[in-house]
Design a protein around this motif. Structure first.
Motif, short mmCIF file in Angstrom:
data_model
loop_
_atom_site.label_atom_id
_atom_site.label_comp_id
_atom_site.label_asym_id
_atom_site.label_seq_id
_atom_site.Cartn_x
_atom_site.Cartn_y
_atom_site.Cartn_z
N GLU A 78 -63.84 67.95 18.04
CA GLU A 78 -63.56 66.84 17.14
C GLU A 78 -62.27 67.08 16.37
N GLN A 79 -62.09 68.28 15.90
CA GLN A 79 -60.89 68.61 15.13
C GLN A 79 -59.64 68.47 15.99
N GLY A 126 -60.29 64.52 18.15
CA GLY A 126 -60.91 63.38 17.50
C GLY A 126 -59.99 62.20 17.31
N THR A 147 -59.33 60.50 20.65
CA THR A 147 -60.52 59.80 21.14
C THR A 147 -60.74 58.50 20.40
N GLU A 148 -60.58 58.55 19.06
CA GLU A 148 -60.76 57.35 18.25
C GLU A 148 -59.71 56.30 18.60
N ARG A 203 -65.11 69.82 25.87
CA ARG A 203 -65.59 68.43 25.81
C ARG A 203 -66.31 68.07 27.11
#
Length: 548
Positions: free
Chosen positions: A466-467, A470, A473-474, A542
């Motif tokens: 995520e770090q 993220g 991806t968003e 991932r």
């Protein structure tokens, strides 16, 4: 009271319905519509001046049995023209001067093999002239017998298809169960149309609906179907090729719809049966060769084969054992899957389609299909990965409910290294099974996979992903973009921008724009090695977290 005569037949009808399949037209292709009233046998040693024949006869010239000849071939042509013959059929070779005379006289000339029993030919022609309907059934038996004799002489499928094309004077094509051409013989009249016709024939949806179910084609009645083709006036007769009550392909005879006749139907029906026998025979030969190849390769994996023997056996299998190879191992994941034979067949089909060089065999006890790919010397892993990805894609399409695991070993520069390459491939395949992935795994990548899998703190791994990813991806979700896909392609192509752009099918400038956007959105600098390592790890984690 003499038997009632059927209406006169043409030279072409006699050729197709009564002459042996080996008959050739030496001159007069455009003159075969002439009517035949009767037939007479002439022996070269006979005195033809005493012969009485009626106009329109087909003259059969027997092979020479009691030398010397009373008349030359040229004199026989001249005499046949004087008595009004419609055509002449010779047994054996015909001299150039005789053919030149035939051209002058405009008299069709055909030839049969020298050992032809001319009285049997005469009997067949007379039977056809007297009783066409009854002779049609006998002709079907003759066609089947002559075609199967070609197979018994081991002349091969091309010879079978060629014989059918000679008899029908039409284009003939044999296709396998996936409609891939096995053999074909084109007639000059269709060459200009062939691209369109072939494209139509290769599409499964274009096959007559009666032939769609391979397990029920044995019930098709009539056994030969007529189908119009997407070229004006052109059609085909098509019959399933059946072995052990299952359709293994189809045979088509293609020509002008108005020219397709009952003889073409006979050839299509009995030709399909002859092709089925040839395919069954070839399959038996292939199975024997496969067993021999499997025994040899099993010995090779045990280290029981010298380089000299390997090269010699490779020549027998038409395979260059001295090339650089990579071992690829495939296995079904889970239970309730198709047979290993299906897996092997699919792999062989991909190898054939890509014209790749590989040795393939099934190890039933181990539950795996092994492929030794003769790969590219300069870039072996990428080429073998490309082939493995093709395996995965095709298997996924054909068997969407049956997952597969594929592993690749290290490069084997010589036969002595095949054993270790195979062991590496098995290890990679076993990890693919553990990860529940259809993506082919290369042994060289296992280190990072195993390191990640050994880390039990999934929360920390998710936080790292995520770090690192993220923001990208968003952005992809919000803008329906492909930045993550672009980044994955970038690492797959080892940072080569030209190859990355090509793999994504985008212009290089588009790729550069995306790479800049990745830097901006993620707040990173891809030129730094540490950043590239973190991104690559994050993408790997991932994927593993998604699969686990």
């Amino acid at each position: 009271m003499s038997a009632a005569r059927a209406p006169d037949l043409t030279v072409e009808e006699i050729r197709k319905l009564a002459l042996p399949l080996s008959a050739h037209v030496l001159y007069g292709e455009g003159l075969l519509a002439r009517s035949i009233s009767w037939t007479t046998v002439i022996h070269p040693e006979d005195d033809i001046t005493s012969k009485s024949v009626q106009r329109g006869e087909l003259i059969l010239i027997a092979s020479l049995t009691n030398p010397p000849k009373a008349h030359s071939d040229t004199e026989l042509i001249q005499w046949s023209e004087r008595v009004g013959a419609s055509a002449v059929v010779f047994c054996g070779l015909v001299g150039a001067s005789a053919l030149a005379e035939a051209r002058t006289c405009k008299l069709p000339v055909l030839s049969l093999p020298e050992d032809t029993r001319i009285r049997d030919v005469e009997k067949s022609i007379v039977g056809l002239l007297v009783n066409r309907k009854g002779n049609i059934e006998r002709r079907g038996t003759q066609i089947y017998r002559q075609l199967t004799q070609i197979s018994s002489r081991n002349e091969g499928m091309d010879a079978l298809i060629g014989a059918m094309a000679r008899l029908t004077k039409k284009t003939v094509i044999l296709q396998d169960k996936r409609l891939r051409p096995i053999s074909h013989k084109l007639q000059p009249s269709i060459i200009g149309l062939w691209d369109d016709v072939e494209l139509f024939l290769k599409k499964q949806d274009n096959l007559p609906v009666e032939l769609h179910d391979r397990h029920r084609v044995v019930e098709v009645d009539p056994p030969v179907l007529m189908q119009a083709l997407p070229v004006s006036g052109v059609a085909r007769l098509v019959a399933p090729v059946i072995t052990k009550s299952i359709g293994r392909g189809c045979l088509s005879i293609i020509g002008l719809e108005s020219d397709l006749d009952e003889v073409d139907q006979l050839v299509c029906e009995h030709g399909a049966a002859a092709c089925a026998l040839e395919m069954a025979k070839q399959k038996a030969v292939n199975e024997t060769e496969k067993r021999l190849r499997g025994t040899f390769l099993d010995r090779l994996l045990l280290g029981d084969v010298s380089m000299q023997e390997a090269v010699r056996q490779g020549e027998r299998f038409s395979h260059d054992m001295a090339r650089t190879h990579v071992a690829i191992v495939l296995s079904w994941r889970g239970g309730g899957n198709p047979s290993l034979r299906r897996l092997e067949t699919t792999a062989n089909a991909i190898i054939a389609a890509q014209e790749a060089a590989a040795l393939v065999w099934t190890r039933e006890k181990e539950g795996e299909v092994v492929v030794f790919h003769a790969t590219d010397f300069e870039d072996p892993i990428d080429h073998s990965l490309a082939l493995s990805n093709a395996f995965s894609d095709e298997i996924g399409q054909q068997f969407p409910q049956s997952p597969v695991a594929i592993g690749l070993g290290q490069v084997a520069r010589d036969v002595g290294a095949w054993r270790s390459s195979y062991r590496d491939a098995v290890q990679a395949m076993e990890l693919a099974e553990r990860l529940h992935t259809d993506i082919p795994l290369f042994i060289g990548d296992l280190g990072v996979y195993q390191l990640i899998l050994s880390l039990s703190d999934r929360k920390r791994l998710s936080e790292f992903c995520e770090q690192t990813l993220g923001a990208l991806t968003e952005y992809d979700m919000r803008q329906n973009a492909d930045l993550i896909k672009t980044l994955e392609a970038y690492f797959t192509c080892h940072g080569n921008l030209s190859q990355t752009a090509e793999s994504l099918i985008v212009h290089r400038n588009t790729l550069l724009y995306r790479m800049n956007r990745i830097n901006e959105i993620a707040g990173i600098d891809l030129s730094r090695p540490e950043t590239r390592l973190a991104l690559h790890l994050a993408l790997t984690i991932r994927r593993l977290l998604t699969l686990a």
